[in-house]
Design a protein around this motif. Structure first.
Motif, mmCIF file in Angstrom:
data_model
loop_
_atom_site.group_PDB
_atom_site.id
_atom_site.type_symbol
_atom_site.label_atom_id
_atom_site.label_comp_id
_atom_site.label_asym_id
_atom_site.label_seq_id
_atom_site.Cartn_x
_atom_site.Cartn_y
_atom_site.Cartn_z
ATOM 1 N N LYS A 1 8.103 8.379 10.125
ATOM 2 C CA LYS A 1 7.154 8.605 11.226
ATOM 3 C C LYS A 1 6.861 7.284 11.945
ATOM 4 C CE LYS A 1 4.648 12.746 9.722
ATOM 5 N NZ LYS A 1 3.365 13.254 9.217
ATOM 6 N N THR A 2 6.374 6.326 11.201
ATOM 7 C CA THR A 2 6.095 4.978 11.701
ATOM 8 C C THR A 2 6.104 4.054 10.499
ATOM 9 O OG1 THR A 2 4.460 3.560 12.801
ATOM 10 C CG2 THR A 2 3.602 5.377 11.487
ATOM 11 N N ARG A 3 6.165 2.755 10.735
ATOM 12 C CA ARG A 3 6.122 1.848 9.583
ATOM 13 C C ARG A 3 4.798 1.095 9.496
ATOM 14 N NH1 ARG A 3 8.944 -3.437 10.321
ATOM 15 N NH2 ARG A 3 8.886 -3.964 12.537
ATOM 16 N N VAL A 4 3.837 1.469 10.331
ATOM 17 C CA VAL A 4 2.530 0.803 10.350
ATOM 18 C C VAL A 4 1.569 1.510 9.391
ATOM 19 C CG1 VAL A 4 0.550 0.121 11.757
ATOM 20 C CG2 VAL A 4 2.864 0.017 12.717
ATOM 21 N N ILE A 5 1.046 0.773 8.410
ATOM 22 C CA ILE A 5 0.049 1.306 7.469
ATOM 23 C C ILE A 5 -1.328 0.852 7.950
ATOM 24 C CG2 ILE A 5 -0.772 1.288 5.070
ATOM 25 C CD1 ILE A 5 2.109 0.596 4.228
ATOM 26 N N PRO A 6 -2.220 1.770 8.351
ATOM 27 C CA PRO A 6 -3.536 1.369 8.858
ATOM 28 C C PRO A 6 -4.485 0.956 7.728
ATOM 29 C CG PRO A 6 -3.368 3.748 8.838
ATOM 30 C CD PRO A 6 -2.042 3.232 8.359
ATOM 31 N N HIS A 7 -4.072 -0.051 6.985
ATOM 32 C CA HIS A 7 -4.828 -0.506 5.813
ATOM 33 C C HIS A 7 -4.470 -1.962 5.529
ATOM 34 C CE1 HIS A 7 -7.477 0.632 2.548
ATOM 35 N NE2 HIS A 7 -7.380 1.908 2.904
ATOM 36 N N SER A 8 -5.222 -2.596 4.621
ATOM 37 C CA SER A 8 -4.924 -3.990 4.273
ATOM 38 C C SER A 8 -4.127 -4.110 2.975
ATOM 39 C CB SER A 8 -6.225 -4.796 4.175
ATOM 40 O OG SER A 8 -7.169 -4.105 3.401
ATOM 41 N N TYR A 9 -3.832 -2.975 2.330
ATOM 42 C CA TYR A 9 -2.908 -2.939 1.195
ATOM 43 C C TYR A 9 -2.220 -1.567 1.203
ATOM 44 C CZ TYR A 9 -6.462 -0.124 -1.240
ATOM 45 O OH TYR A 9 -7.352 0.859 -1.578
ATOM 46 N N CYS A 10 -1.268 -1.347 0.309
ATOM 47 C CA CYS A 10 -0.532 -0.080 0.290
ATOM 48 C C CYS A 10 -1.371 1.001 -0.383
ATOM 49 C CB CYS A 10 0.813 -0.266 -0.410
ATOM 50 S SG CYS A 10 1.972 -1.193 0.598
ATOM 51 N N GLU A 11 -2.305 1.526 0.365
ATOM 52 C CA GLU A 11 -3.187 2.577 -0.147
ATOM 53 C C GLU A 11 -2.415 3.893 -0.180
ATOM 54 O OE1 GLU A 11 -5.987 5.607 -0.585
ATOM 55 O OE2 GLU A 11 -4.978 5.324 1.334
ATOM 56 N N HIS A 12 -2.545 4.617 -1.257
ATOM 57 C CA HIS A 12 -1.746 5.814 -1.533
ATOM 58 C C HIS A 12 -1.733 6.798 -0.370
ATOM 59 C CE1 HIS A 12 -1.610 9.859 -3.902
ATOM 60 N NE2 HIS A 12 -0.438 9.582 -3.397
ATOM 61 N N MET A 13 -2.926 7.250 0.071
ATOM 62 C CA MET A 13 -2.991 8.282 1.103
ATOM 63 C C MET A 13 -2.477 7.783 2.448
ATOM 64 S SD MET A 13 -6.593 10.156 0.249
ATOM 65 C CE MET A 13 -6.943 10.795 -1.392
ATOM 66 N N ALA A 14 -2.734 6.495 2.749
ATOM 67 C CA ALA A 14 -2.270 5.925 4.020
ATOM 68 C C ALA A 14 -0.751 5.864 4.072
ATOM 69 C CB ALA A 14 -2.863 4.528 4.200
ATOM 70 N N VAL A 15 -0.111 5.566 2.935
ATOM 71 C CA VAL A 15 1.354 5.485 2.887
ATOM 72 C C VAL A 15 1.966 6.878 2.950
ATOM 73 C CG1 VAL A 15 3.336 4.799 1.455
ATOM 74 C CG2 VAL A 15 1.367 3.283 1.644
ATOM 75 N N VAL A 16 1.393 7.837 2.213
ATOM 76 C CA VAL A 16 1.935 9.206 2.171
ATOM 77 C C VAL A 16 1.934 9.839 3.568
ATOM 78 C CG1 VAL A 16 1.452 11.551 1.323
ATOM 79 C CG2 VAL A 16 1.447 9.641 -0.260
ATOM 80 N N GLU A 17 0.947 9.480 4.394
ATOM 81 C CA GLU A 17 0.879 10.038 5.755
ATOM 82 C C GLU A 17 2.070 9.626 6.614
ATOM 83 O OE1 GLU A 17 -2.885 9.067 7.460
ATOM 84 O OE2 GLU A 17 -4.014 10.343 6.085
#
Length: 296
Positions: A159-175
């Motif tokens: 989808k995109t490679r941008v994670i709207p977080h400051s670390y690899c948060e589970h739910m943010a990555v799964v989206e």
């Protein structure tokens, strides 16, 4: 992947980094001091202090998995994190969350035996058995998180490679996955519910039995001493479980909530409790406090 840091507050990253940097330094100093105190003071070579040492090791690993990369994003704008590193970071965060929950359960059992069955304490909780409990907590954490990591890494991310977080948060990555992540979501929900639910029930039961036994003690001084010792453990558990639940529910029900609030709560949950734990030991557990003074 690209980590955004704190969405919407990118211009303030340098200022936001100051409390996180201070927290990380205090975490390293405080937990290292606790470990060194227990290691060098022979009078602290007992199960209760071994469990406290395990918590200190978990907190050091926990915060080091998150803080350095977070500070690199804030200070150096180093947003890139490779696929493998992202999931390794996620694995360490979730695994050691599960391990800490297991150690907190073991600490409640330790206090239950010490107060409700003191004459058999030294035969029930020997040093080798304490280490076995710690290793069992670690094995449980690795055992339940490895299948989740296998499920997550097998998903296609396009989808995109941008994670709207400051670390690899589970739910943010799964989206970011293009495929249906319902299997991994269901697995993580069941595991989290069973782990936290089971551990919490046993912890509440242990401290309920402890409270009943303490209230029957004839001496007020003995009652206060027992409550003081348990107070530090209860404080740590409240910080750990309440912070975790607040972070999780804000992620699940984030409608109408500013993204930076959600991210800041998650960041503080991962960085503040590891700093508070050694402070709680120093204030509440007299033997640790004396050991630290002796060491200094």
């Amino acid at each position: 992947f690209l980590l955004m840091g704190i969405p919407g507050l990118e211009a303030l990253h340098m200022w936001i980094s100051i409390p996180f940097c201070f927290t990380y330094i205090m975490t390293l100093l405080g937990n290292s001091m606790v470990l060194l105190t227990v290691r060098l003071d022979k009078s602290l070579h007992e199960p209760m202090y071994y469990f406290i040492s395990m918590l200190a090791v978990i907190d050091l690993i926990f915060s080091t998995a998150v803080a350095p990369k977070m500070l690199a994003v804030f200070w150096l704008d180093s947003r890139e994190i490779c696929f493998e590193a992202c999931f390794i970071q996620m694995f360490f965060i979730h695994t050691f969350t599960a391990v800490e929950s297991g150690v907190l359960l073991a600490m409640s059992f330790d206090r239950y035996v010490a107060i409700c069955n003191p004459l058999r304490y030294n035969t029930i909780l020997t040093s080798p058995r304490t280490i076995q409990i710690g290793l069992l907590s670690l094995a449980r954490g690795v055992g339940v998180m490895t299948p989740l990591m296998c499920l997550l890494t097998s998903l296609p991310y396009c989808k995109t490679r941008v994670i709207p977080h400051s670390y690899c948060e589970h739910m943010a990555v799964v989206e970011l996955a293009c495929d249906d992540p319902s299997v991994s979501d269901l697995y993580s929900l069941i595991v989290a519910t069973l782990l936290v639910g089971t551990d919490s029930v046993f912890i509440i039961f242990s401290y309920g039995m402890i409270l009943r036994s303490v209230m029957r003690l004839p001496s007020q001084e003995a009652r206060l001493k027992a409550l003081r010792t348990c107070g530090s453990h209860v404080s740590i558990m409240l910080v750990f479980y309440i912070g975790g639940l607040l972070s999780m529910y804000l992620q699940m029900f984030s409608s109408g909530l500013a993204p930076h609030v959600q991210v800041l709560v998650a960041d503080f949950y991962l960085t503040v409790p590891p700093m508070l734990n050694p402070l709680i030991y120093g204030v509440k557990v007299k033997q640790i406090q004396e050991g630290i003074f002796k060491l200094l």
